[in-house]
Scaffold this active site. Sequence first.
Site, PDB file in Angstrom:
ATOM      1  N   CYS A  60       0.789  -1.137   0.093  1.00  0.00           N
ATOM      2  CA  CYS A  60      -0.058  -0.011   0.049  1.00  0.00           C
ATOM      3  C   CYS A  60       0.982   1.456   0.005  1.00  0.00           C
ATOM      4  CB  CYS A  60      -0.863  -0.002   1.334  1.00  0.00           C
ATOM      5  SG  CYS A  60      -2.112  -1.287   1.260  1.00  0.00           S
TER       6      CYS A  60
ATOM      7  N   ASN B 161     -10.037   0.307   0.082  1.00  0.00           N
ATOM      8  CA  ASN B 161      -8.480   0.258  -0.061  1.00  0.00           C
ATOM      9  C   ASN B 161      -8.088  -0.243  -1.324  1.00  0.00           C
ATOM     10  OD1 ASN B 161      -5.732   0.084   0.202  1.00  0.00           O
ATOM     11  ND2 ASN B 161      -5.734  -0.561   2.440  1.00  0.00           N
TER      12      ASN B 161
ATOM     13  N   HIS C 238      -3.288   7.810   3.427  1.00  0.00           N
ATOM     14  CA  HIS C 238      -3.645   6.650   2.784  1.00  0.00           C
ATOM     15  C   HIS C 238      -4.637   5.935   3.622  1.00  0.00           C
ATOM     16  CE1 HIS C 238      -3.785   2.607   1.364  1.00  0.00           C
ATOM     17  NE2 HIS C 238      -3.236   2.035   2.397  1.00  0.00           N
TER      18      HIS C 238
ATOM     19  N   PHE D  16     -10.442  -4.273   0.168  1.00  0.00           N
ATOM     20  CA  PHE D  16      -9.730  -4.107  -0.855  1.00  0.00           C
ATOM     21  C   PHE D  16     -10.406  -3.852  -2.385  1.00  0.00           C
ATOM     22  CE2 PHE D  16      -6.321  -6.265   1.797  1.00  0.00           C
ATOM     23  CZ  PHE D  16      -5.731  -5.252   2.250  1.00  0.00           C
TER      24      PHE D  16
HETATM   25  C1  CAA Z   1      -0.226  -0.604   7.041  1.00  0.00           C
HETATM   26  C2  CAA Z   1      -1.439  -0.148   5.931  1.00  0.00           C
HETATM   27  O1  CAA Z   1      -2.152   0.735   6.104  1.00  0.00           O
HETATM   28  C3  CAA Z   1      -1.140  -0.858   4.397  1.00  0.00           C
HETATM   29  C4  CAA Z   1      -2.780  -1.444   4.187  1.00  0.00           C
HETATM   30  O2  CAA Z   1      -3.405  -0.493   3.990  1.00  0.00           O
HETATM   31  S1  CAA Z   1      -3.044  -3.036   4.849  1.00  0.00           S
HETATM   32  C5  CAA Z   1      -4.710  -2.675   5.294  1.00  0.00           C
HETATM   33  C6  CAA Z   1      -4.575  -1.879   6.530  1.00  0.00           C
HETATM   34  N1  CAA Z   1      -5.989  -1.870   7.141  1.00  0.00           N
HETATM   35  C7  CAA Z   1      -6.382  -2.475   8.230  1.00  0.00           C
HETATM   36  O3  CAA Z   1      -5.428  -3.302   8.850  1.00  0.00           O
HETATM   37  C8  CAA Z   1      -7.614  -2.416   8.660  1.00  0.00           C
HETATM   38  C9  CAA Z   1      -7.704  -1.247   9.905  1.00  0.00           C
HETATM   39  N2  CAA Z   1      -8.895  -1.826  10.576  1.00  0.00           N
HETATM   40  C10 CAA Z   1      -9.903  -1.197  10.508  1.00  0.00           C
HETATM   41  O4  CAA Z   1     -10.379  -0.207   9.832  1.00  0.00           O
HETATM   42  C11 CAA Z   1     -11.113  -1.393  11.549  1.00  0.00           C
HETATM   43  O5  CAA Z   1     -10.502  -2.218  12.502  1.00  0.00           O
HETATM   44  C12 CAA Z   1     -12.253  -2.447  10.743  1.00  0.00           C
HETATM   45  C13 CAA Z   1     -13.103  -1.445  10.008  1.00  0.00           C
HETATM   46  C14 CAA Z   1     -11.563  -3.408  10.145  1.00  0.00           C
HETATM   47  C15 CAA Z   1     -13.267  -2.998  11.997  1.00  0.00           C
HETATM   48  O6  CAA Z   1     -13.744  -1.803  12.724  1.00  0.00           O
HETATM   49  P1  CAA Z   1     -13.668  -1.555  14.037  1.00  0.00           P
HETATM   50  O7  CAA Z   1     -14.204  -0.506  14.694  1.00  0.00           O
HETATM   51  O8  CAA Z   1     -12.212  -1.855  14.570  1.00  0.00           O
HETATM   52  O9  CAA Z   1     -14.552  -2.826  14.949  1.00  0.00           O
HETATM   53  P2  CAA Z   1     -14.571  -3.795  15.743  1.00  0.00           P
HETATM   54  O10 CAA Z   1     -15.678  -4.189  16.313  1.00  0.00           O
HETATM   55  O11 CAA Z   1     -13.229  -3.469  16.890  1.00  0.00           O
HETATM   56  O12 CAA Z   1     -13.798  -5.136  15.208  1.00  0.00           O
HETATM   57  C16 CAA Z   1     -14.734  -6.063  14.455  1.00  0.00           C
HETATM   58  C17 CAA Z   1     -14.393  -7.472  14.701  1.00  0.00           C
HETATM   59  O13 CAA Z   1     -13.004  -7.793  13.913  1.00  0.00           O
HETATM   60  C18 CAA Z   1     -12.071  -8.099  14.496  1.00  0.00           C
HETATM   61  N3  CAA Z   1     -10.782  -7.660  13.892  1.00  0.00           N
HETATM   62  C19 CAA Z   1     -10.586  -6.202  13.340  1.00  0.00           C
HETATM   63  N4  CAA Z   1      -9.641  -6.137  12.948  1.00  0.00           N
HETATM   64  C20 CAA Z   1      -8.897  -7.151  12.902  1.00  0.00           C
HETATM   65  C21 CAA Z   1      -7.778  -7.827  12.412  1.00  0.00           C
HETATM   66  N5  CAA Z   1      -6.802  -6.963  11.655  1.00  0.00           N
HETATM   67  N6  CAA Z   1      -7.375  -9.238  12.973  1.00  0.00           N
HETATM   68  C22 CAA Z   1      -8.020 -10.144  13.482  1.00  0.00           C
HETATM   69  N7  CAA Z   1      -9.378  -9.466  13.865  1.00  0.00           N
HETATM   70  C23 CAA Z   1      -9.726  -8.477  13.598  1.00  0.00           C
HETATM   71  C24 CAA Z   1     -12.286  -7.630  15.937  1.00  0.00           C
HETATM   72  O14 CAA Z   1     -11.393  -8.164  16.771  1.00  0.00           O
HETATM   73  C25 CAA Z   1     -13.538  -7.635  16.097  1.00  0.00           C
HETATM   74  O15 CAA Z   1     -13.960  -8.856  16.580  1.00  0.00           O
HETATM   75  P3  CAA Z   1     -14.953  -9.449  17.677  1.00  0.00           P
HETATM   76  O16 CAA Z   1     -16.360  -8.785  17.528  1.00  0.00           O
HETATM   77  O17 CAA Z   1     -14.811 -11.046  17.904  1.00  0.00           O
HETATM   78  O18 CAA Z   1     -14.082  -8.848  18.911  1.00  0.00           O
END
Ligand code: CAA
Length: 390
Positions: free
Chosen positions: A160, A331, A298, A211
């Site tokens: 990314c 993304n 980003h 994605f």
């Molecule tokens: C470094 C970079 O930035 C490069 C990239 O672009 S790669 C992609 C990077 N992006 C990410 O990693 C995603 C970032 N995360 C988010 O935007 C948010 O966490 C989301 C939209 C995915 C979820 O929203 P949230 O407010 O965190 O929701 P939340 O209720 O806490 O999580 C929902 C469920 O997903 C799970 N979860 C969220 N992210 C997780 C992960 N990476 N791995 C495992 N479980 C995950 C949580 O544990 C939760 O499960 P439970 O209900 O069993 O507890």
Amino acid sequence: MGSQEYIKQGGQQLVAAILGIGTAVPPYVLPQSSFPDYYFDISNSNHLLDLKAKFADICEKTMIDKRHVHMSDEFLRSNPSVAAYNSPSINNLTDVTVPQLGAAAARLAIADWGRPACEITHLVMCTTVSGCMPGADFEVVKLLGLPLTTKRCMMYHIGCHGGGTALRLAKDLAENNPGGRVLVVCSEVVSMVFRGPCESHMGNLVGQALFGDAAGAVVVGADPVEANGERTLFEMVSAWQDIIPETEEMVVAKLREEGLVYNLHRDVAARVAASMESLVKKAMVEKDWNEEVFWLVHPGGRDILDRVVLTLGLRDDKVAVCREVMRQHGNTLSSCVIMAMEEMRRRSAERGLSTAGEGLEWGLLFGFGPGLTVETILLRAPPCNQAQAV
Ligand SMILES: CC(=O)CC(=O)SCCNC(=O)CCNC(=O)[C@H](O)C(C)(C)COP(=O)(O)OP(=O)(O)OC[C@H]1O[C@@H](n2cnc3c(N)ncnc32)[C@H](O)[C@@H]1OP(=O)(O)O
């Protein structure tokens, strides 16, 4: 060079400028609201009821409305291994579509620049997916009819932050080759990262909710010639690359028979956000981050934007452009930052603002990716006639 040094040396140093921007998306649209049903159906996973409910919850929390993809329903149904969790599924969809989508964005960037394609001297191409020799860069030269002397650089599997990396390379090329015009193309088609759900691989499930495909392209030159109709949208004043210590397990992807298999750690957003203040201070200490700076961050995930805003004490409207790109496209890996740049330029012009950076002079672009790696670019948006800017 930070913003203060730039001002001190009176803007005399040759600085690379973005002279044209273009973006493109493929034809198929996946609405996020119906995606959980579609995804569990296409991957024959409807029996995993709890996982499907969890996926629907994650999809809703992404704040994404839709994503564009090159994978048609027909493609997925006739290639069931692509949608399976664990089947050999490296496919050839990206061989053709990555250069085609990239070329579509590049045509718009070149038209926006206003000069003929034969004046392009360098090409920096970036994709996280695909892997061909000759590469997607070679195909883009053919598709656009660029000179056969175009000096090419192909970057595969950066992730990314690749958009920031490509812009940084283009800056160095343009500043060290007076008169050169560098075409940057970031093109992403996610068929190699698409796979069905698995109860023990939540990082995959999160990525499946995020994605999407898109391409972004820009033309970069360090000495724009106004008499030729060239105008500067953004100057790239300085660029930095940083690894955030002890975060290498946060985003990991490996090329396997099943395609590009990745994991996203739960703490990605927290670790990115925790590094931001020192990175911003390195680039510009002296500005008011809300009143004097525009932000191209980003949009890796909703949580990343939320935490960056919170950590830096930004008003939420400072990342409205990034949230909109995320809402409309998800993304889109390396192309995301160029999508955001184009959205900012478009909105600034619509509002009749005096610069492409929301009427402000100074801005910061951040790309995040595996490593964790952060690309930081200090941007300067000179006053421009917005009627001519789009
Ligand atoms: C470094 C970079 O930035 C490069 C990239 O672009 S790669 C992609 C990077 N992006 C990410 O990693 C995603 C970032 N995360 C988010 O935007 C948010 O966490 C989301 C939209 C995915 C979820 O929203 P949230 O407010 O965190 O929701 P939340 O209720 O806490 O999580 C929902 C469920 O997903 C799970 N979860 C969220 N992210 C997780 C992960 N990476 N791995 C495992 N479980 C995950 C949580 O544990 C939760 O499960 P439970 O209900 O069993 O507890």
